[in-house]
Design a protein around this motif. Structure first.
Motif, PDB file in Angstrom:
ATOM      1  N   ASN A  21      41.208  24.929 -15.733  1.00  0.00           N
ATOM      2  CA  ASN A  21      42.592  25.228 -16.096  1.00  0.00           C
ATOM      3  C   ASN A  21      43.444  25.588 -14.888  1.00  0.00           C
ATOM      4  N   TRP A  34      46.226  16.912  -9.174  1.00  0.00           N
ATOM      5  CA  TRP A  34      44.873  17.431  -9.019  1.00  0.00           C
ATOM      6  C   TRP A  34      44.210  16.677  -7.872  1.00  0.00           C
ATOM      7  N   ASN A  49      50.443  14.162 -13.002  1.00  0.00           N
ATOM      8  CA  ASN A  49      51.110  14.265 -14.308  1.00  0.00           C
ATOM      9  C   ASN A  49      52.547  14.729 -14.089  1.00  0.00           C
ATOM     10  N   ASP A  52      54.451  15.456 -20.365  1.00  0.00           N
ATOM     11  CA  ASP A  52      53.452  16.134 -21.189  1.00  0.00           C
ATOM     12  C   ASP A  52      52.438  15.144 -21.735  1.00  0.00           C
ATOM     13  N   SER A  62      43.439  14.447 -17.105  1.00  0.00           N
ATOM     14  CA  SER A  62      44.292  15.581 -16.775  1.00  0.00           C
ATOM     15  C   SER A  62      45.363  15.710 -17.839  1.00  0.00           C
ATOM     16  N   LEU A  64      48.874  17.952 -19.259  1.00  0.00           N
ATOM     17  CA  LEU A  64      50.013  18.771 -18.840  1.00  0.00           C
ATOM     18  C   LEU A  64      50.825  19.229 -20.040  1.00  0.00           C
ATOM     19  N   SER A  65      51.211  20.506 -20.020  1.00  0.00           N
ATOM     20  CA  SER A  65      52.199  21.040 -20.946  1.00  0.00           C
ATOM     21  C   SER A  65      53.256  21.759 -20.107  1.00  0.00           C
ATOM     22  N   ARG A  66      54.409  21.138 -19.967  1.00  0.00           N
ATOM     23  CA  ARG A  66      55.459  21.728 -19.128  1.00  0.00           C
ATOM     24  C   ARG A  66      56.039  22.985 -19.754  1.00  0.00           C
ATOM     25  N   TYR A  70      51.254  24.747 -17.868  1.00  0.00           N
ATOM     26  CA  TYR A  70      49.786  24.690 -17.975  1.00  0.00           C
ATOM     27  C   TYR A  70      49.289  23.277 -17.814  1.00  0.00           C
ATOM     28  N   SER A  71      48.169  23.182 -17.109  1.00  0.00           N
ATOM     29  CA  SER A  71      47.489  21.905 -16.967  1.00  0.00           C
ATOM     30  C   SER A  71      45.988  22.150 -16.985  1.00  0.00           C
ATOM     31  N   TYR A  72      45.236  21.143 -17.337  1.00  0.00           N
ATOM     32  CA  TYR A  72      43.793  21.220 -17.148  1.00  0.00           C
ATOM     33  C   TYR A  72      43.252  19.887 -16.674  1.00  0.00           C
ATOM     34  N   CYS A  88      44.763  22.368  -7.738  1.00  0.00           N
ATOM     35  CA  CYS A  88      45.953  22.072  -8.533  1.00  0.00           C
ATOM     36  C   CYS A  88      47.176  22.298  -7.633  1.00  0.00           C
TER      37      CYS A  88
END
Lengths: 109, 112
Positions: A21, A34, A49, A52, A62, A64-66, A70-72, A88
């Motif tokens: 994360n 990444w 990314n 979203d 990968s 993404l939530s802008r 948050y990214s994972y 990251c």
């Protein structure tokens, strides 16, 4: 200030799945990268990314939530060679790349 | 396509000595970056060039560090005089404008 948070270290088993994360607080957002970095080597590009959602590339994905900052990075079918640090990095409003400290991933047989 | 080339790969010097690092970016990449990376940390930007112009050198310790990018291609980073705390890996990266950055192998500097 600008901040990127990642876990310092994670351990996983060969053949398993691991999710790394990354949360960020930056002045603006123009994309998230990444990178993979093996010990003693330079970072190599894994994914980018800007919208979203989930980007899939082979065993690596990968997300993404802008809105959540948050990214994972999801690694499937782990192999011993995946042992590395995963960095990251976020492009801010000035198009500067802000780097996290990286997550050291240890793969055990 | 050749990647980013850096030399030397390793350098050991005594404190107060000068040292220089060289970088040749990927052909066609107008943006060049010099980073410093300490063990267990992410890269820290020292300077960013767009063509031959240094557009961000706010993190470069200008009392001892200098850089140049003549003709907008190769670049040199210099430290004079080096201090013990300068021991680190110095990474060069290049990109087309603000696109993905590609890194060279780095120079590992040890100051004794």
């Amino acid at each position: 200030g600008q901040n990127i948070d990642q876990p310092t270290e994670m351990t996983a088993t060969e053949g398993a799945i691991v999710q790394i994360n990354c949360t960020y607080q930056t002045s603006g957002f123009n994309g998230l990268f990444w990178y993979q970095q093996h010990a003693g080597e330079a970072p190599t590009f894994l994914s980018y990314n800007v919208l979203d959602g989930l980007e899939e590339k082979g065993r690596f994905s990968s997300f993404l939530s802008r809105s959540k900052g948050y990214s994972y990075l999801l690694l499937k079918e782990l192999q011993m060679k995946d042992s590395a640090s995963y960095l990251c990095a976020v492009i801010d409003s000035n198009y500067q790349l802000i780097w996290g400290a990286g997550t050291k991933l240890i793969i055990k047989p | 396509e050749a990647g980013v080339v850096q030399s030397p790969r390793y350098k050991i010097i005594e404190k107060k000595q000068p040292v220089a690092f060289w970088c040749n970016p990927i052909s066609g990449h107008n943006t060049l970056y010099w980073y410093l990376q300490n063990l267990g940390q992410g890269p820290e930007l020292l300077i960013r060039y767009e063509n031959e112009e240094a557009v961000d050198d706010s993190q470069l310790p200008k009392d001892r560090f200098s850089a140049e990018r003549l003709k907008g291609v190769d670049s040199t980073l210099k430290i004079q005089p080096a201090e013990l705390g300068d021991s680190a890996v110095y990474l060069c990266a290049s990109s087309k404008s603000t696109d993905t950055q590609y890194f060279g192998p780095g120079t590992r500097l040890t100051v004794l």
